[in-house]
Design a protein around this motif. Structure first.
Motif, short mmCIF file in Angstrom:
data_model
loop_
_atom_site.label_atom_id
_atom_site.label_comp_id
_atom_site.label_asym_id
_atom_site.label_seq_id
_atom_site.Cartn_x
_atom_site.Cartn_y
_atom_site.Cartn_z
N GLY A 281 0.82 -1.22 0.00
CA GLY A 281 0.00 0.00 0.00
C GLY A 281 0.85 1.25 0.00
N LEU A 282 1.94 1.23 0.77
CA LEU A 282 2.84 2.39 0.81
C LEU A 282 3.49 2.61 -0.55
N CYS A 283 3.99 1.55 -1.17
CA CYS A 283 4.58 1.67 -2.51
C CYS A 283 3.57 2.20 -3.52
N THR A 284 2.34 1.70 -3.44
CA THR A 284 1.28 2.15 -4.34
C THR A 284 1.01 3.64 -4.14
N ALA A 285 0.90 4.06 -2.88
CA ALA A 285 0.64 5.47 -2.59
C ALA A 285 1.77 6.36 -3.09
N LEU A 286 3.01 5.94 -2.90
CA LEU A 286 4.15 6.74 -3.36
C LEU A 286 4.17 6.86 -4.89
N LEU A 287 3.92 5.77 -5.56
CA LEU A 287 3.92 5.80 -7.03
C LEU A 287 2.77 6.65 -7.57
N LEU A 288 1.61 6.58 -6.94
CA LEU A 288 0.49 7.42 -7.37
C LEU A 288 0.76 8.89 -7.05
N LEU B 76 0.58 12.23 -9.45
CA LEU B 76 -0.11 13.45 -9.06
C LEU B 76 0.83 14.65 -9.16
N ALA B 77 2.07 14.50 -8.71
CA ALA B 77 3.05 15.59 -8.80
C ALA B 77 3.32 15.96 -10.26
N CYS B 78 3.44 14.98 -11.12
CA CYS B 78 3.63 15.25 -12.56
C CYS B 78 2.45 16.03 -13.13
N PHE B 79 1.25 15.61 -12.77
CA PHE B 79 0.04 16.29 -13.24
C PHE B 79 0.01 17.74 -12.76
N ILE B 80 0.34 17.97 -11.49
CA ILE B 80 0.35 19.33 -10.94
C ILE B 80 1.40 20.18 -11.63
N ASN B 81 2.60 19.63 -11.85
CA ASN B 81 3.64 20.38 -12.55
C ASN B 81 3.21 20.74 -13.96
N ASP B 82 2.58 19.80 -14.67
CA ASP B 82 2.10 20.08 -16.02
C ASP B 82 1.06 21.20 -16.02
N ARG B 83 0.12 21.16 -15.08
CA ARG B 83 -0.90 22.21 -14.99
C ARG B 83 -0.27 23.57 -14.68
N THR B 84 0.73 23.57 -13.81
CA THR B 84 1.41 24.82 -13.45
C THR B 84 2.12 25.41 -14.67
N VAL C 211 5.35 4.13 -14.06
CA VAL C 211 4.68 4.03 -12.76
C VAL C 211 3.82 2.77 -12.69
N PHE C 212 3.01 2.52 -13.70
CA PHE C 212 2.16 1.33 -13.66
C PHE C 212 2.98 0.05 -13.82
N GLY C 213 4.09 0.13 -14.53
CA GLY C 213 5.01 -1.01 -14.59
C GLY C 213 5.59 -1.32 -13.22
N ALA C 214 5.99 -0.28 -12.51
CA ALA C 214 6.53 -0.47 -11.16
C ALA C 214 5.46 -1.02 -10.22
N LEU C 215 4.24 -0.53 -10.36
CA LEU C 215 3.13 -1.07 -9.55
C LEU C 215 2.93 -2.56 -9.83
N ALA C 216 3.00 -2.93 -11.08
CA ALA C 216 2.83 -4.35 -11.44
C ALA C 216 3.93 -5.20 -10.82
N VAL C 217 5.15 -4.71 -10.84
CA VAL C 217 6.27 -5.45 -10.25
C VAL C 217 6.09 -5.56 -8.74
#
Length: 135
Positions: free
Chosen positions: A14-21, A25-33, A109-115
């Motif tokens: 769960g922690l790994c999932t939260a960190l990857l998500l 989210l940070a990428c999305f915020i940077n793109d919007r900025t 990110v989703f590849g890392a989640l799968a692993v």
């Protein structure tokens, strides 16, 4: 003991999932900025390393910037290369390679989640199975 271990494995997943998500989210915020006040420039790649890729570019008002955090979405860049970048006019330290957005981060990110879950899922299952009372 095994029940506690299985909970620990589940918490780790769960922690790994939260960190990857959170990365997405940070990428999305940077793109919007950047989109909120976008400037464009041609930048020179001055340094590449495992942790960051540094570029140098001139803003539209003629100031030279070398963002200390490097450029977002730098894959495939090498020193000396000229690349088009997009930056936030209010904060030119926030810069990305032009045309690249959060979608570039989806596969890693989703590849890392799968692993993570491919490794932790069977461990969790084995621990839960061995912790169950025998019939």
């Amino acid at each position: 003991m095994r029940r506690s271990a299985s909970r620990l494995v589940l918490a780790l997943g769960g922690l790994c999932t939260a960190l990857l998500l959170a990365i997405l989210l940070a990428c999305f915020i940077n793109d919007r900025t950047i989109e909120g006040s976008r400037g464009t420039a041609v930048a020179e790649v001055v340094e590449t390393s495992w942790t960051r890729t540094v570029v140098r570019f001139n803003t539209e008002d003629g100031r030279v910037f070398i963002p200390s955090g490097g450029v977002l979405y730098p894959s495939g860049l090498h020193e000396g290369q000229l690349v088009r970048v997009e930056y936030n006019r209010q904060d030119p330290d926030l810069v990305r390679v032009a045309g690249r957005t959060v979608t570039v981060a989806l596969l890693p990110v989703f590849g890392a989640l799968a692993v993570v879950w491919a490794a932790l899922g069977p461990v969790y299952w084995l621990l839960r199975r061995s912790a169950s009372p025998s019939r």
